[in-house]
Each structure stands twice: as structure tokens, then as C-alpha cells.
Design a protein around this motif. Structure first.
Motif, PDB file in Angstrom:
ATOM      1  N   ILE A 267      -0.052 -30.534  18.126  1.00 49.13           N
ATOM      2  CA  ILE A 267      -0.561 -31.348  17.026  1.00 49.13           C
ATOM      3  C   ILE A 267      -0.001 -32.769  17.054  1.00 49.13           C
ATOM      4  N   SER A 268       1.195 -32.969  17.647  1.00 48.41           N
ATOM      5  CA  SER A 268       1.791 -34.307  17.684  1.00 48.41           C
ATOM      6  C   SER A 268       1.546 -35.011  19.008  1.00 48.41           C
ATOM      7  N   GLY A 269       1.329 -34.222  20.069  1.00 44.20           N
ATOM      8  CA  GLY A 269       1.123 -34.828  21.382  1.00 44.20           C
ATOM      9  C   GLY A 269       2.403 -35.301  22.025  1.00 44.20           C
ATOM     10  N   LYS A 270       3.546 -34.848  21.509  1.00 39.16           N
ATOM     11  CA  LYS A 270       4.795 -35.286  22.132  1.00 39.16           C
ATOM     12  C   LYS A 270       5.855 -34.192  22.056  1.00 39.16           C
ATOM     13  N   LEU A 271       6.866 -34.324  22.919  1.00 34.33           N
ATOM     14  CA  LEU A 271       7.966 -33.378  22.949  1.00 34.33           C
ATOM     15  C   LEU A 271       9.189 -34.083  23.498  1.00 34.33           C
ATOM     16  N   GLU A 272      10.338 -33.437  23.345  1.00 37.82           N
ATOM     17  CA  GLU A 272      11.562 -33.954  23.950  1.00 37.82           C
ATOM     18  C   GLU A 272      11.913 -33.062  25.127  1.00 37.82           C
ATOM     19  N   GLY A 273      12.076 -33.669  26.292  1.00 39.81           N
ATOM     20  CA  GLY A 273      12.383 -32.889  27.482  1.00 39.81           C
ATOM     21  C   GLY A 273      12.296 -33.743  28.722  1.00 39.81           C
ATOM     22  N   ILE A 274      11.847 -33.120  29.826  1.00 40.90           N
ATOM     23  CA  ILE A 274      11.781 -33.861  31.092  1.00 40.90           C
ATOM     24  C   ILE A 274      10.355 -34.259  31.459  1.00 40.90           C
ATOM     25  N   GLY A 275       9.355 -33.674  30.777  1.00 44.17           N
ATOM     26  CA  GLY A 275       7.971 -34.043  31.061  1.00 44.17           C
ATOM     27  C   GLY A 275       7.404 -33.342  32.274  1.00 44.17           C
ATOM     28  N   TYR A 385     -13.185 -41.603  22.587  1.00 43.86           N
ATOM     29  CA  TYR A 385     -13.074 -40.147  22.659  1.00 43.86           C
ATOM     30  C   TYR A 385     -11.818 -39.724  21.899  1.00 43.86           C
ATOM     31  N   LEU A 386     -11.983 -38.798  20.959  1.00 38.21           N
ATOM     32  CA  LEU A 386     -10.866 -38.274  20.173  1.00 38.21           C
ATOM     33  C   LEU A 386     -10.736 -36.779  20.432  1.00 38.21           C
ATOM     34  N   PRO A 387      -9.752 -36.347  21.230  1.00 40.72           N
ATOM     35  CA  PRO A 387      -9.629 -34.915  21.571  1.00 40.72           C
ATOM     36  C   PRO A 387      -9.149 -34.042  20.430  1.00 40.72           C
ATOM     37  N   LYS A 388      -8.364 -34.628  19.497  1.00 45.52           N
ATOM     38  CA  LYS A 388      -7.904 -33.875  18.328  1.00 45.52           C
ATOM     39  C   LYS A 388      -7.388 -34.861  17.287  1.00 45.52           C
ATOM     40  N   PHE A 389      -7.270 -34.393  16.045  1.00 48.37           N
ATOM     41  CA  PHE A 389      -6.785 -35.237  14.959  1.00 48.37           C
ATOM     42  C   PHE A 389      -5.262 -35.052  14.862  1.00 48.37           C
ATOM     43  N   TYR A 390      -4.565 -35.665  15.782  1.00 50.99           N
ATOM     44  CA  TYR A 390      -3.136 -35.460  15.951  1.00 50.99           C
ATOM     45  C   TYR A 390      -2.328 -36.240  14.919  1.00 50.99           C
ATOM     46  N   ILE A 391      -1.123 -35.748  14.686  1.00 53.21           N
ATOM     47  CA  ILE A 391      -0.194 -36.407  13.762  1.00 53.21           C
ATOM     48  C   ILE A 391       1.210 -35.918  14.078  1.00 53.21           C
ATOM     49  N   ASP A 392       2.200 -36.757  13.815  1.00 53.87           N
ATOM     50  CA  ASP A 392       3.596 -36.365  13.970  1.00 53.87           C
ATOM     51  C   ASP A 392       4.177 -36.190  12.573  1.00 53.87           C
ATOM     52  N   PHE A 393       4.253 -34.951  12.119  1.00 54.53           N
ATOM     53  CA  PHE A 393       4.733 -34.678  10.763  1.00 54.53           C
ATOM     54  C   PHE A 393       6.204 -35.054  10.579  1.00 54.53           C
ATOM     55  N   GLU A 394       6.957 -35.094  11.692  1.00 52.94           N
ATOM     56  CA  GLU A 394       8.385 -35.377  11.604  1.00 52.94           C
ATOM     57  C   GLU A 394       8.686 -36.870  11.525  1.00 52.94           C
ATOM     58  N   ASN A 395       7.715 -37.697  11.897  1.00 58.18           N
ATOM     59  CA  ASN A 395       7.965 -39.134  11.961  1.00 58.18           C
ATOM     60  C   ASN A 395       6.749 -39.891  11.437  1.00 58.18           C
ATOM     61  N   LYS A 396       6.863 -40.420  10.213  1.00 52.94           N
ATOM     62  CA  LYS A 396       5.714 -41.115   9.614  1.00 52.94           C
ATOM     63  C   LYS A 396       5.339 -42.380  10.380  1.00 52.94           C
ATOM     64  N   GLY A 430      -7.317 -30.841  13.329  1.00 54.80           N
ATOM     65  CA  GLY A 430      -5.955 -31.334  13.246  1.00 54.80           C
ATOM     66  C   GLY A 430      -5.608 -31.714  11.828  1.00 54.80           C
ATOM     67  N   SER A 431      -5.031 -32.872  11.653  1.00 50.42           N
ATOM     68  CA  SER A 431      -4.550 -33.319  10.352  1.00 50.42           C
ATOM     69  C   SER A 431      -5.678 -33.854   9.479  1.00 50.42           C
ATOM     70  N   LEU A 432      -5.766 -33.314   8.257  1.00 44.25           N
ATOM     71  CA  LEU A 432      -6.807 -33.747   7.329  1.00 44.25           C
ATOM     72  C   LEU A 432      -6.602 -35.184   6.871  1.00 44.25           C
ATOM     73  N   SER A 433      -5.336 -35.600   6.728  1.00 46.29           N
ATOM     74  CA  SER A 433      -5.073 -36.965   6.265  1.00 46.29           C
ATOM     75  C   SER A 433      -5.622 -37.996   7.242  1.00 46.29           C
ATOM     76  N   THR A 434      -5.581 -37.687   8.548  1.00 44.54           N
ATOM     77  CA  THR A 434      -6.097 -38.649   9.530  1.00 44.54           C
ATOM     78  C   THR A 434      -7.617 -38.773   9.458  1.00 44.54           C
ATOM     79  N   VAL A 435      -8.300 -37.705   9.006  1.00 45.80           N
ATOM     80  CA  VAL A 435      -9.760 -37.772   8.846  1.00 45.80           C
ATOM     81  C   VAL A 435     -10.125 -38.806   7.792  1.00 45.80           C
ATOM     82  N   VAL A 436      -9.399 -38.775   6.691  1.00 47.60           N
ATOM     83  CA  VAL A 436      -9.648 -39.737   5.612  1.00 47.60           C
ATOM     84  C   VAL A 436      -9.441 -41.155   6.128  1.00 47.60           C
ATOM     85  N   ASP A 437      -8.379 -41.350   6.891  1.00 48.98           N
ATOM     86  CA  ASP A 437      -8.105 -42.670   7.454  1.00 48.98           C
ATOM     87  C   ASP A 437      -9.218 -43.134   8.390  1.00 48.98           C
ATOM     88  N   ILE A 438      -9.684 -42.235   9.249  1.00 53.67           N
ATOM     89  CA  ILE A 438     -10.693 -42.614  10.248  1.00 53.67           C
ATOM     90  C   ILE A 438     -12.036 -42.887   9.584  1.00 53.67           C
TER      91      ILE A 438
END
Length: 731
Positions: A267-275, A385-396, A430-438
Motif C-alpha cells: 500500500i505504501s510502495g516502500k520498505l526498509e532493507g536492501i532492495g 497510469y495509476l497502478p494503485k491508490f497508494y499511501i504511506d500511513f506512517e509518514n504524512k 487503496g486509500s480512500l483519502s487519495t481518491v478524494v484528492d485525485i
């Protein structure tokens, strides 16, 4: 031909792989206190605690919890047994008969935290799987006779369970024979093609090819069982728990800790690691792919194909990971930004090397929005092209779909575009809040979606900013896999008559909202470790016209033939999906500048009706539907080849679908052209996308609609609209 592992994984993850709809709204629940006093319960049981906790959270938080009764129990039984043995090649009929005594008791066992049925089925499955390992090895030890006339029916839904060991041995023999026969015929064809290309080529004998196919099948089955061996009892318990959770509705599901981590990344499209993406190869963990821009990719030492032998945290002692579960290896490699991990790897050339990598935040580029420009008929259009309505809930301040789409629109405006195609095909939400924004980027102000919780008044989510990011021609592309948040966006644009919705007859039909709840927050005074999370349906959403998208989805203004239109893959095809309903409409006014709106829709319908490519796609859809219902295969090589040749002959008629190419040239925006000069991976991915766009008849028709929506004499302001983008936190 179904792969057991794929079926299990699909069952365990299906609810967030395709149908994510997370709403970051508060859900009032009471703290759940577990009595961990060992004098009362000398043997606290984590699984029983989990069931008790889930029952509590469902009762308090689900929008419309199903009645927990005998019908509910039947549903659990059916889904769970099907998840354990979808191809009916492990359990015997006697096993099912024994299990059946619990068919009407699973509702009570759930409420009473009784694990009798789970323990019975788990123990029996492990026994049957162990027997099957010996079975397939014996079958593949001898050549198959492909001259005898026999068939195999792969319609597993209608297939009865085997009555005894002899029957199940025969079923395995036929399943494996079908797999090897298919491979054998393919190998023979390749040999014939090589001979045609090179007359001096010495073709392999039938005996050699037959042996190769058995060896290949043996390796494939060994790999599958190696993956299954990686699943521990808790993994199988998650399958059982999800069989219960999904009976409340298809989108309520339990996330074990590892699944929750994957969901967060998704949902966020990111992680912490080595990639690096890892895969299992026998007892080894193999590097499958390096994520562009990640620490491993930047280091240029780790490569796809490398085998990880040991993992060390900084200067600590390395831990041998050969034979370790893939999830456990991943846990050891992942870690916080700035920390060091040392991997002992076996390179493709056989050398052993220790590679030090400093972990960092890794962005998975495929998650994020991207755009392209195309010129035609003297006009310039943008395709986003929008593959998903992603959001990072941990970082506004992190990336989210709303901010990124606003940025893409702003960039496109700088290129003086004349219209935008927003492609949300295959976008599961994905995130409903991003739909409103878009949606708010394309209207002045007003309601976007209505949300209703059980027993409460509706809540209307608004775009409150009068600034319009893009007021020109707009087309939204959808298909039958556009779900949830995608449907909200398409519905809002359609209700406002702000743009033309073009695509499949209807979208997926998911009109519910889920919250992801960390179950650990409800537990006190207990040391059970991480209990995971529950994705729970807490609300339904409604269009601003009052209608629900549940089951019905969004019906396209312009329907384009879809190759999979006749296959049952929507929400309406799920037996326990929530019903359609409607509420009062919100107060809104339709878009004021749609002079050519109706005419553009009619023109598109007429073009599609006359288009030979679309006619072929419609014909192909019917053909696919027919072929999908054919489940009986001949195991005689001559008959099998004849059927294959017939299918290939029929299939040639539809080759123009994949060969199709228009004359359009799609390009990246200037900023991305610069990035591609130093990032070969990005360049390769974008070129592949542009190539796909140039072969996409659906995109071509979307651009035709943009042509028809043009209003002569209109000059648009290409100035940036930073105000709108900066206010995206409004929702």
C-alpha cells in the motif's frame, strides 16, 4: 494442472492482492483484556487467544457481521477444505467423511476457541502430503505410455474425492502424465523448428525428450513441496482463520505478521532493507531481482541468481540460512535504514563472496503513478497510469497517489497538453483519502463520495478547494479489475459528467471500505508475540448520486469489448458478497463545460462498432469462454497433438490482437528523459511501457475520445497550480 502452492498463496492473499480498500478513519473499539494469570490458565494458547480476539473485533467493528450459525459453518468448511486441497489430490473420501462430522460445528468451535477440527485436518494433511511425495517420485521413475487411449478431467469442482489409495495413485499418475505430455509436445515442436532452421541439426530422440520431461516434472514437484515444507503450522492456521474471516464478507481477512508487512509495502510502495526480491530454490534463498535505485542495486555487487548462504548483522556472527524458511531469511535481511547487513553469497560462477550492504528506504517504482506524452493530429495528450491508490500511513509527508497525480498533471500542463487519459485498469484500489484528492483535481469543489457506517448517519467526503488543476478534456480508462477506490474515482467523474468513462461493461463491483487493525493494540498482560492484524469491513461507500458500486460497479459510458468479459471474476460472482443498496444523493452540480460530451460518447460507440480489431476481440472473448469450459484432456499423444493443432489453428485467427500496433509514439516527460540517461533499468521499463501503449487499441480509442471532446478556440492556462497540490491534505 493447478499448482497447489499457487492456490494456497492465492487464497491466503487474495483479499489484498486485488481488492485493497483501506480507509484511514478511526474505529472505536474497546481494549481487549486477556487474563494471562497462569494460576487460572496454566497453558495460555496463542491460537485460542487469536480466535477470541477476532470474534470480539468482528462483533464490535464489522459493518454487518454475518450470523454465526450452521450456514456460516458450512461456508467455513467448504472454503477451508478447498483451500487445503483445491485439486483433490491429497484427501481421500474417507478423510472428507471424517471431517464432515464437524461441518455444522465450526461456528461453535470458533466461538468456543475449539481447535479440534483444525488440528485434525492439519495432522491429516501433513500425513497425506508426505505420502504424496513418495507417490510422485515412484510415478516419474518410469516412462509413460503415450499410445494408450485415456483421458483426464481437470474440472476439480465436479471431481469426486478418491475412494482409496489406488484411485488417488491413478489420479496423480494422470495429472503428472498430462503435465509431462504437454511439455513433451512443446519440446518436440522446438526440435522440429531447430531442424527447419538448421538442416544439419541432429534432433533429440523421443526417448531423450520423454526422459527430460519427467526429470523436469520431478524437479518442479520437488520445488513445490520444498515451498510447502516452508509453511509451518501457524501458516496453515492462518488459512483456517481466513476461511472463517472471509465468511463475514470477501474482504475481511486476517493478516499474519508477515502478511501485514507485505500489505504495508504493497500500500505504501516502500520498505526498509536492501532492495532485492528473493525466491526459494530448493534449500537455498536466491536473489530473483534487484529493485532499481535500492542499496543492493547501487552497490553493484549482488546479482540476480546469487544464492545466499549466510546473513550477518553488522559485525555479529553470520547465521547459516541454508534450509531456512524464506520468510525467516527475509526478516534477517530486512532492517532499519542505516544499519549494515553482510551477505555470504555463492555467485553464479561458483565463487563465494561476502557483500556488505547498508540498508535504506527502498521505493518500489512499479507502485507509483507514471505519465507519458503522445502527439497526434497536431494535438498533444498526456496518459497517466495509476497502478494503485497508494499511501504511506506512517509518514504524512511521504509519497501518496493524490500528491503524485497532482504532480504528473502539473508536469503535463507545462508541456501544453490538450487532454488527459487517466488509466486505472487493473487498479484494485487503496486509500480512500487519495481518491478524494485525485477527483478534486478535476472539479471546482463538491462531494466526491459518501461513506456510511452501520447504524450511523452518512458522511460526505468533499473536495473543498475551488482551484481546478485540469479543466480540459478527460477520459478515465477502466476494466473489470478496476475495483474499490478506482470505482469511486470513475463514479465521481461520471456523476459530475466531468469526463468520459471508457472500458469494460462494468468495473469489479466492490463498494465496501476496510480498516486494517493491529490486533496487538487490544491485548494486555500477555506475551503471545505479534498477533498480526485484521482487515475488517467497517463501512460501505456510495456514489454522490446515492447508488452503491457494490456488485454493480461503474458502468462505462463507452463499452469496449473485453477478452475476459464472459468469465466470472467480479464481486457479483462471490457467494457471500454484501448486497447492493442506495442512499440519498449528495448535493452537487454537473460540470459546466461539456459541450461535446454526448456527441463524443456516441462517436466512440460508432467507431467501436465498426472497428475490425474490436470485433475480433469480442469474438475472441466468446472463444475464450468456450475453451475455459473444456476440462477433459486426452493423454494419448496423437489425440493430444491433434487437439493442440486445432486450438492453434483456431487461435491464429486472433493473432492480429497481439500483433496490433498503431502509429503513435509515446514519450517520457523531459525530467524523466534526464533520469533515464543515468538509470538503465528505468529506461528499459519506460520503453517497455511505451511499446505496450503503442500496441494498445483501448488507449488509442481513449485518445480518439479526447479528439472528440476538443472545443475549438479554447486556450488553456499552462501555469502551474501549486495551491491545489499543497492543499491535498484537506480530505
Amino acid at each position: 494442472k493447478k499448482n497447489l502452492m499457487n492456490a494456497i498463496i492465492k487464497f491466503m492473499k487474495r483479499n489484498y492482492k486485488i481488492l485493497i480498500a483501506v480507509l484511514c478513519l478511526s474505529l472505536t473499539l474497546f481494549a481487549f483484556k486477556i487474563n494471562a494469570d497462569k494460576s487460572v490458565d496454566p497453558d495460555p494458547n496463542r491460537d485460542k487467544t487469536l480466535l477470541e480476539l477476532l470474534a470480539f473485533v468482528i462483533e464490535k467493528g464489522h459493518y454487518s457481521p454475518a450470523e454465526i450459525n450452521d450456514e456460516f459453518s458450512k461456508g467455513i468448511f467448504k472454503d477451508y477444505i478447498e483451500a487445503l486441497d483445491p485439486s483433490k489430490r491429497f484427501f481421500l473420501q474417507s478423510d472428507i467423511d471424517e471431517f464432515k462430522q464437524y461441518e455444522l460445528q465450526l461456528d461453535d468451535q470458533f466461538l468456543n476457541k475449539d481447535l479440534t477440527f483444525f488440528n485434525l485436518t492439519y495432522t491429516r494433511l501433513m500425513k497425506r502430503m508426505e505420502e504424496s511425495k513418495k507417490r510422485y517420485k515412484t510415478i516419474l521413475a518410469q516412462p509413460f505410455n503415450y499410445d494408450i487411449d485415456e483421458t483426464f478431467n481437470a474440472d476439480y469442482d465436479k471431481l469426486p474425492y478418491a475412494k482409496n489409495t489406488a484411485e488417488i495413485n491413478e489420479r496423480w499418475r494422470k495429472q503428472i502424465k498430462l503435465s509431462t505430455l504437454s511439455s513433451l509436445v512443446t519440446k518436440q515442436k522446438l526440435e522440429e523448428d531447430k531442424k527447419k532452421t538448421d538442416p544439419n541439426y541432429k534432433e533429440k530422440t523421443f526417448e531423450t525428450l520423454e526422459k527430460e520431461t519427467r526429470e523436469s516434472s520431478l524437479k518442479s514437484l520437488d520445488d513445490n513441496f520444498s515451498l510447502i515444507k516452508d509453511l509451518n503450522k501457524e501458516d496453515w492456521f492462518s488459512v483456517y482463520v481466513n476461511s472463517i474471516m472471509t465468511r463475514f464478507d470477501p474482504h475481511t481477512s486476517y493478516f499474519a505478521p508477515e502478511d501485514k508487512d507485505r500489505f504495508d509495502v504493497n500500500i505504501s510502495g516502500k520498505l526498509e532493507g536492501i532492495g532485492a526480491r528473493l525466491t526459494k530454490k530448493n534449500d537455498f534463498t536466491q536473489i530473483d531481482e534487484l529493485i532499481s535505485g535500492g542499496p543492493a542495486w547501487k552497490g553493484k555487487q549482488l546479482e540476480a541468481g546469487d544464492l545466499i548462504l549466510k546473513v550477518a548483522q553488522g559485525n555479529e556472527e553470520p547465521v547459516d540460512v541454508v534450509g531456512m524458511r524464506l520468510d525467516d531469511v527475509v526478516k534477517k535481511i530486512k532492517g532499519h535504514k542505516g544499519t549494515e547487513v553482510k551477505l555470504t553469497v555463492k555467485k553464479v560462477d561458483g565463487t563465494i563472496k561476502i557483500i556488505s550492504i547498508i540498508r535504506d528506504v527502498v521505493e518500489i517504482e512499479e507502485t507509483y503513478a507514471k505519465s507519458s506524452i503522445v502527439e497526434r493530429n497536431g494535438l498533444k495528450y498526456g496518459v497517466i497510469y495509476l497502478p494503485k491508490f497508494y499511501i504511506d500511513f506512517e509518514n504524512k509527508d511521504g509519497r501518496d497517489a493524490g500528491k503524485d497525480i497532482a504532480l504528473e498533471v502539473e508536469r503535463l500542463k507545462k508541456e501544453d497538453i490538450n487532454g488527459i487519459v487517466l488509466d486505472v485498469r487493473d487498479d484494485g484500489g487503496g486509500s480512500l483519502s487519495t481518491v478524494v484528492d485525485i477527483a478534486g483535481l478535476f472539479i471546482e469543489e463538491g462531494p466526491i463520495v459518501q461513506v456510511k457506517s452501520a447504524g450511523k448517519k452518512k458522511e460526505v467526503l468533499y473536495d473543498k478547494d475551488k482551484k481546478v488543476e485540469w479543466d480540459g478534456p478527460l477520459v478515465i480508462m477502466v476494466n473489470s479489475f478496476s475495483a474499490s477506490a478506482s470505482e469511486i474515482l470513475a463514479a465521481a467523474i461520471q456523476d459530475y459528467k466531468r469526463g468520459v468513462i471508457i472500458g469494460s461493461k462494468q468495473t469489479y463491483g466492490k463498494g465496501t471500505v476496510q480498516n486494517v487493525l493491529d490486533l496487538n493494540q487490544f491485548v494486555r498482560n500477555a506475551n503471545y508475540g505479534d498477533l498480526g492484524a485484521l482487515k475488517i469491513t467497517g463501512q460501505k461507500f456510495y456514489r454522490i448520486n446515492g447508488g452503491s458500486t457494490q456488485l454493480e460497479g461503474v458502468h462505462s459510458d463507452v463499452v469496449m469489448p473485453d477478452r475476459y468479459a464472459y468469465l466470472k471474476m467480479g464481486e457479483r460472482d462471490i457467494d457471500n458478497a454484501m448486497p447492493w443498496d442506495k442512499i440519498d444523493p449528495a448535493d452537487y452540480s454537473t460540470w459546466h463545460s461539456n459541450t461535446n460530451f454526448t456527441k463524443a460518447i456516441e462517436s466512440s460507440k460508432n467507431r467501436i462498432a465498426q472497428n475490425a480489431q474490436f470485433k475480433l476481440i469480442e469474438d475472441n472473448a466468446k472463444w475464450i469462454d468456450v475453451k475455459n469450459k473444456e476440462n477433459t484432456y486426452s493423454l494419448n499423444i496423437k489425440s493430444f497433438k491433434a487437439t493442440q493443432e486445432q486450438v492453434e489453428t483456431e487461435g491464429k485467427k486472433y493473432k492480429p490482437i497481439s500483433d496490433y500496433k498503431n502509429s503513435l509514439v509515446f514519450k517520457s516527460l523531459p525530467y524523466e528523459e534526464l533520469e533515464m540517461k543515468s538509470d538503465a533499468t528505468l529506461k528499459e521499463k519506460r520503453e517497455a511501457w511505451h511499446q505496450a501503449l503503442s500496441k494498445d487499441v483501448y488507449v488509442e480509442e481513449a485518445l480518439n475520445v479526447l479528439d472528440d471532446l476538443q472545443v475549438k478556440g479554447v486556450v488553456r492556462n499552462s501555469a502551474t497550480t501549486k495551491i491545489k497540490r499543497d492543499k491535498l491534505v484537506k480530505s
